[in-house]
Design a protein around this motif. Structure first.
Motif, short mmCIF file in Angstrom:
data_model
loop_
_atom_site.label_atom_id
_atom_site.label_comp_id
_atom_site.label_asym_id
_atom_site.label_seq_id
_atom_site.Cartn_x
_atom_site.Cartn_y
_atom_site.Cartn_z
N ASN A 1 -20.78 -26.80 -0.93
CA ASN A 1 -20.47 -27.27 -2.28
C ASN A 1 -19.25 -26.53 -2.83
OD1 ASN A 1 -22.72 -29.09 -2.60
ND2 ASN A 1 -24.01 -27.27 -2.72
N CYS B 1 -29.13 -26.35 0.01
CA CYS B 1 -28.22 -25.20 -0.04
C CYS B 1 -28.93 -23.92 -0.45
CB CYS B 1 -27.06 -25.49 -0.98
SG CYS B 1 -27.52 -25.53 -2.72
N THR C 1 -16.52 -30.43 12.16
CA THR C 1 -17.55 -31.33 11.66
C THR C 1 -17.86 -32.38 12.72
OG1 THR C 1 -15.81 -32.62 10.62
CG2 THR C 1 -17.00 -31.08 9.22
N ASP D 1 -25.85 -35.11 -4.68
CA ASP D 1 -24.89 -35.11 -3.58
C ASP D 1 -24.63 -33.70 -3.04
OD1 ASP D 1 -23.59 -34.13 -5.76
OD2 ASP D 1 -21.74 -35.23 -5.46
N CYS D 2 -25.65 -32.84 -3.12
CA CYS D 2 -25.49 -31.48 -2.59
C CYS D 2 -25.09 -31.57 -1.12
CB CYS D 2 -26.80 -30.71 -2.72
SG CYS D 2 -26.76 -29.13 -1.85
N LYS D 3 -24.05 -30.81 -0.78
CA LYS D 3 -23.53 -30.88 0.60
C LYS D 3 -24.26 -29.92 1.54
CE LYS D 3 -18.85 -32.39 -0.64
NZ LYS D 3 -18.91 -32.29 -2.12
#
Ligand SMILES: [Zn+2]
Ligand SMILES: [Zn+2]
Length: 163
Positions: A141, A69, A149, A128-130
């Protein structure tokens, strides 16, 4: 810091303590300079039966953007390094053995290499960074961005057709 063992161990001492701040601000890691504050180095070199053993801890603050990110994150990291210091290498060479130059050790140079080899190749702000949306660039996040998606990787799609 250069340690000259001839001076140190010539006096009957068999231990040198090391405790100093090492400037690694110019250390380049994948185009970043992740260590802006001096690293703390503590440890010792001991001599026993002609064998010199170096054992040090290096404590530093690593600052870099998250791989997913791009948020800048700082993390405290502590490393332990140990080496056997030798005047000549006979037989098998290995990473643990460090060759001294005329009984002198450039500790900064050695630790610089040790640190580079220990730094993370993958760095995330959290496990678990999106990450960021590939379409709109939003930080996922902070919540979903509303983009679809359902995007399918063309390579996967091609593979699916093969199966
Ligand atoms: Zn992240
Ligand atoms: Zn989006």
């Amino acid at each position: 810091m250069i340690i000259d063992f001839r001076t140190v161990f010539g006096t009957g001492e068999n231990r040198v303590d090391v405790d100093y701040d090492l400037d690694l601000s110019d250390l380049d890691y994948y185009g970043f300079h992740p260590i802006t504050k001096p690293a703390k180095v503590t440890g010792s070199v001991t001599e026993s039966a002609g064998v010199l053993r170096l054992k040090v801890s290096v404590s530093l603050l690593y600052s870099a953007p998250c791989d997913r990110c791009a948020t800048e994150v700082s993390r405290q990291m502590d490393f332990e390094f140990s080496h056997v210091l030798v005047n000549e290498i006979s037989g098998d060479d290995n990473d643990e053995l460090i060759l001294l130059d005329d009984m002198k050790l450039d500790l900064d140079e050695l630790l610089r290499t040790d640190v580079i080899l220990s730094l993370p190749t993958k760095f995330l702000c959290r496990d678990d960074c999106k990450g960021i949306c590939q379409t709109c660039g939003a930080d996922l996040n902070k919540g979903a961005c509303g983009c679809s998606t359902e995007k399918i990787d063309p390579r996967l799609e091609a593979l699916k057709q093969l199966l």
